[in-house]
Design an enzyme around this catalytic site. Sequence first.
Site, mmCIF file in Angstrom:
data_model
loop_
_atom_site.group_PDB
_atom_site.id
_atom_site.type_symbol
_atom_site.label_atom_id
_atom_site.label_comp_id
_atom_site.label_asym_id
_atom_site.label_seq_id
_atom_site.Cartn_x
_atom_site.Cartn_y
_atom_site.Cartn_z
ATOM 1 N N ILE A 1 -10.169 -4.859 -27.992
ATOM 2 C CA ILE A 1 -10.219 -4.218 -29.311
ATOM 3 C C ILE A 1 -11.660 -3.799 -29.561
ATOM 4 O O ILE A 1 -12.522 -4.631 -29.821
ATOM 5 C CB ILE A 1 -9.736 -5.148 -30.445
ATOM 6 N N ASP A 2 -11.925 -2.514 -29.463
ATOM 7 C CA ASP A 2 -13.259 -1.995 -29.761
ATOM 8 C C ASP A 2 -13.260 -1.560 -31.220
ATOM 9 O O ASP A 2 -12.519 -0.652 -31.603
ATOM 10 C CB ASP A 2 -13.601 -0.804 -28.855
ATOM 11 N N GLU B 1 -14.691 -7.928 -22.151
ATOM 12 C CA GLU B 1 -15.623 -8.307 -23.214
ATOM 13 C C GLU B 1 -15.501 -9.780 -23.584
ATOM 14 O O GLU B 1 -16.506 -10.451 -23.842
ATOM 15 C CB GLU B 1 -15.391 -7.464 -24.479
ATOM 16 N N ASP C 1 -12.216 -3.424 -22.899
ATOM 17 C CA ASP C 1 -12.492 -3.890 -24.252
ATOM 18 C C ASP C 1 -11.144 -3.945 -24.967
ATOM 19 O O ASP C 1 -10.553 -2.905 -25.275
ATOM 20 C CB ASP C 1 -13.442 -2.939 -24.987
ATOM 21 N N THR D 1 -13.722 -4.384 -33.770
ATOM 22 C CA THR D 1 -13.046 -5.553 -34.333
ATOM 23 C C THR D 1 -13.260 -5.669 -35.842
ATOM 24 O O THR D 1 -12.351 -6.066 -36.575
ATOM 25 C CB THR D 1 -13.525 -6.843 -33.629
ATOM 26 N N ASP E 1 -17.857 -1.016 -23.777
ATOM 27 C CA ASP E 1 -17.837 -0.083 -24.899
ATOM 28 C C ASP E 1 -17.816 1.376 -24.445
ATOM 29 O O ASP E 1 -17.252 2.234 -25.125
ATOM 30 C CB ASP E 1 -19.069 -0.281 -25.790
#
Length: 268
Positions: free
Chosen positions: A89-90, A69, A87, A92, A214
């Site tokens: 940190i999905d 990402e 990802d 944030t 995602d």
Amino acid sequence: MSNWQEVDTYVKHWIKEAGERIRQSFQTQLNIETKSNRNDLVTNVDQETEQFFIERIRKTYPEHRILGEEGFGDDLKDMKGIIWIIDPIDGTMNFVHQQRNFAISIGIYHDGEGLLGYIYDVVHDELYHAQKGQGAFMNETKLPELKEVDVRDSIIGVNALWVTDNKKIDREFLGPLVRDVRGTRSYGSAAMEMAYVASGRIDGYMTMRLAPWDFAAGKIIIEEVGGVVTSLDGRELNMLEKSSVFSCKPGLHGKILETYLKDVKFKK
């Protein structure tokens, strides 16, 4: 390369190490920037976590390619070979505001086929993971096959934005579904919501626009317990394109698609 068990071992070790680093970051000052708009946030922790994974992948599997990402991976034009879709940190915004309800998400694909999926709820130390053909797990507990549920008995993950004025879809479109289901939830992390579909905590999840990082991991995990993951109009997802996403228990997916989504039209 066919030693997927070795890859699985490495990924689990790296995810736990990255998770510990993220937990330690709660005590430090975050550097927060915006991306496409003021609500699309990225922190130094997102960037450092992606770089953490990329360094280890490059060293261990230099022939593999990476879609991340934060843009530190490769510029992909096809899905040939082995590709890690990351990802760091999905969720944030949740990470910044709540220090919970976010996850690390990693999907590993081989020639376009999803083989390994991982969603790690860092705060609760819950690792949802699946290997194609081997079922799905939360930590060491095997997740049961998903059972069909009636629309009126279902809990659906959907953001309230999609039933207000927005740029993607007519706000009236999802109103009947929201009225007919037992309840709706919104957790602010697509990866977490897809993990909750896989584990039966919610019965379905839908959104108008996600990027491959995602949904890459969640798709693998949900399908391993018999769930269905498509676009909102029932098409197969493309791992190189942004898309609407509709993930759901078997049976319920078809019912909602036919009754509520068959005439879905997106705004241009």
